[in-house]
Design an enzyme around this catalytic site. Structure first.
Site, PDB file in Angstrom:
ATOM      1  N   HIS A  44     -10.982  -9.785  12.273  1.00 17.18           N
ATOM      2  CA  HIS A  44     -11.842  -9.136  11.282  1.00 17.18           C
ATOM      3  C   HIS A  44     -12.848  -8.217  11.953  1.00 17.18           C
ATOM      4  O   HIS A  44     -13.259  -8.425  13.096  1.00 17.18           O
ATOM      5  CB  HIS A  44     -12.531 -10.165  10.359  1.00 17.18           C
ATOM      6  N   ASN A  89      -9.904 -13.756  14.213  1.00 20.27           N
ATOM      7  CA  ASN A  89      -8.737 -13.463  13.375  1.00 20.27           C
ATOM      8  C   ASN A  89      -8.539 -11.962  13.160  1.00 20.27           C
ATOM      9  O   ASN A  89      -7.738 -11.546  12.330  1.00 20.27           O
ATOM     10  CB  ASN A  89      -8.847 -14.174  12.026  1.00 20.27           C
ATOM     11  N   GLU A 103     -11.833  -9.541   6.189  1.00 18.86           N
ATOM     12  CA  GLU A 103     -10.931 -10.593   6.634  1.00 18.86           C
ATOM     13  C   GLU A 103      -9.465 -10.182   6.450  1.00 18.86           C
ATOM     14  O   GLU A 103      -9.149  -9.327   5.617  1.00 18.86           O
ATOM     15  CB  GLU A 103     -11.196 -11.866   5.829  1.00 18.86           C
ATOM     16  N   ASP A 154     -23.169  -5.738   7.475  1.00 16.18           N
ATOM     17  CA  ASP A 154     -23.000  -6.838   6.533  1.00 16.18           C
ATOM     18  C   ASP A 154     -24.267  -7.674   6.389  1.00 16.18           C
ATOM     19  O   ASP A 154     -25.228  -7.498   7.128  1.00 16.18           O
ATOM     20  CB  ASP A 154     -21.830  -7.733   6.967  1.00 16.18           C
TER      21      ASP A 154
END
Length: 241
Positions: free
Chosen positions: A137, A135, A142, A67
């Site tokens: 990811h 969370n 996400e 990313d």
């Protein structure tokens, strides 16, 4: 899924670095999918040490990063291009043309996603290194009702921006969007190396590795991959039997 728990960060980092070095020595032209953030820093430091001691060469290695933030130039000290140069690329013998990241300054995001997907389609990763978000990811994929399989621009959730704010002067400076490989691209890697540290990740580790497979916990999709190695420190693995 091969889960390994280490009593210290030093032992985890050394194990991971030796694992990468062995892969590269067996296949000098290996294709590596790489990650950023705080999790891999110690691993990259150990790889640099091994390179400097003559144990491994990156001269034929090709890398693809997961990313990059939208709107940050490669020389911005919070961009992932800068991070990779600081922690790995500038310290080893990898040719500059062999490293690839999404272009955070691309004028046409759709075209940039297509460009990066075309590169990934041509070069399947021998291993994809991953961290794990609080969370669930992976990359910047996400939690959502559905996940994109290819490279895409994602609006970062507030908890992700807050988790990354420690790298910036303030939360306001944290970009609100990023390019990320899609889950489909990640799962195409021949092998996946998931590294997680810290007691605050113990709950999501258990949920991702042993809970139901759901797009609300993107890392749970790793349960569908046939060749996953998980490296945990004792705190991250404390809820696993």
């Amino acid at each position: 899924m091969d889960i390994r728990i280490f009593e210290s960060a030093e032992k985890l980092d050394l194990h991971a670095a030796e694992w990468f070095s062995e892969l590269i020595n067996q296949k000098p032209g290996a294709v590596l999918g790489l990650a950023t953030g705080s999790t891999p820093i110690g691993i990259y430091a150990k790889l640099v040490e091994q390179h400097r001691s003559g144990k491994v060469s990156f001269a034929e290695v090709t890398t693809y990063n997961l990313d990059e933030y939208v709107g940050l130039t490669p020389d911005n000290d919070q961009s992932y291009a800068y991070y990779m140069n600081q922690h790995l690329f500038s310290h080893v013998d990898i040719p500059p043309g062999n490293v690839h990241l999404p272009d955070g300054m691309a004028l046409d995001p759709a075209a940039e996603c297509a460009r990066y997907d075309a590169l990934l389609a041509e070069h399947a990763a021998d291993v994809q290194l991953l961290g794990l978000g609080h969370n669930g990811h992976i990359g910047f994929n996400e939690p959502d009702e559905q996940l994109s399989s290819g490279t895409h621009v994602v609006a970062l959730k507030e908890e992700t921006r807050q988790a990354n704010a420690r790298f910036f002067s303030s939360l306001d400076e944290v970009p609100k969007a990023a390019y990320t490989m899609g889950v489909g691209s990640i799962l195409k890697a021949k092998q996946i190396l998931l590294v997680v540290r810290g007691s605050d990740k113990a709950g999501i580790v258990k949920e991702a590795l042993t809970g139901p497979v759901t797009t609300q916990v993107p890392a749970s999709l790793l349960q569908l991959h046939p060749n996953v190695i998980v490296l945990l420190d004792q705190e991250a693995g404390r809820l696993l039997s």
